[in-house]
Scaffold this active site. Structure first.
Site: not given
Length: 317
Positions: A264, A287, A191, A296, A167, A261
């Site tokens: 990414r 994730h 995150k 994806y 990110r 993004h």
């Protein structure tokens, strides 16, 4: 002639939003517009009082929003959901104030917006962006040196973004000590403060070496641990990093909109296209759930269908 009960009930709700909830002017305007359409729908069915509204009326209104009715165009799922928020708020208020015996809208759920597939660039376009970050025109029609500190930083920044699938916030937060050039790995802080170590490719390592040796010393002004520096010697901001990518994409002649993004998404899609396991990609992206990564696989499946449709002689066209 007395006003219909429904008019007063809607006005009471809007007054409640204004006085008790302190709703913003734009919010009130949106609610007033949505509830006006709801009143129109109910009036067409001879319903003039919220006490006469049933759950079937609310569900029918939602269907009408999606299909289009009363001269209104059909609404997308997100717009219909926003309108339903106003309707549910009205009925919740009416039940709380004793205008109706129950909240008939409570069980009516908004439509689920369609799942947007991430945008991924072809490999050749990613390469063109990476190369444009380190050279090309300076915007005044003159060739710009590819080894200036800023150009070395920009090339390194985008190489790391794509090589690690990071990110933009993770890359701008990198310190020099977070990069293990010999071990070809980078420590990313994602995150929720979660850390992960991801491998980094040889082209990105080469860009890092060039930047750390010939670029960063020309930008540093004081003791600063940040890997990527701005012209004042401080940590490069996310906004500035975003602009680096936008400028490189423009130089590369990429017509589609490109964001950090996008790199990414391209990283994940290219890995899956190359045969990587979805759980490995999950770990690399940071994730918490594999379900997030599996979107994806929809991208790659869609790509396969497009190739099939164009190339197979018996494909449905």
């Amino acid at each position: 002639m007395n006003a219909e009960p429904l008019d007063g009930q809607v006005r009471g709700f809007l007054d409640h939003l204004t006085v008790e909830r302190g709703a913003a002017a734009n919010t009130l305007l949106s609610y007033r517009r949505d509830l006006s359409r709801y009143q129109e729908y109910l009036a067409d069915r001879d319903v003039r009082d919220l006490a006469a509204v049933s759950e079937a009326h609310v569900s029918g209104f939602l269907v009408a929003l999606r299909e289009g009715a009363g001269g209104h165009p059909p609404l997308a799922a997100s717009s219909a959901a926003r309108t339903l928020v106003a309707v549910r708020g009205l009925h919740r208020f009416a039940a709380a104030e004793g205008m109706t015996p129950a909240d008939v809208a409570r069980e009516v759920r908004p439509p689920t917006p369609g799942r947007r597939l991430p945008k991924a660039l072809p490999v050749d376009q990613v390469v063109a962006i990476l190369e444009a970050a380190g050279g090309g025109s300076d915007g005044a029609g003159e060739a710009a040196a590819s080894d200036t500190p800023a150009r070395l930083r920009d090339r390194c920044l985008l190489e790391v973004l794509y090589s690690c699938g990071a990110r933009i916030s993770e890359v701008t937060a990198l310190d020099v000590d977070d990069v293990d050039r010999e071990g070809r790995a980078v420590l990313l802080r994602g995150k929720g403060g979660k850390e992960r170590i991801v491998p980094i490719g040889r082209p990105a390592i080469a860009a890092l070496d060039a930047y750390l040796v010939r670029g960063r010393p020309g930008l540093v002004r004081r003791s600063e641990p940040a890997l990527f520096l701005n012209v004042r010697g401080g940590r490069l901001s996310r906004q500035s990093a975003w602009q680096v990518l936008a400028t490189a994409a423009e130089r590369a002649g990429i017509a589609t909109s490109v964001s950090p993004h996008t790199l990414r998404h391209s990283f994940a899609t290219h890995l899956l296209d190359g045969g990587a396991d979805v759980r490995v990609v999950q770990e690399l992206l940071g994730h918490s759930s594999v379900a997030t990564t599996q979107i994806y696989t929809l991208v790659t499946a869609q790509s396969l269908r497009e190739v099939y449709a164009q190339a197979h002689p018996r494909a449905l066209r």
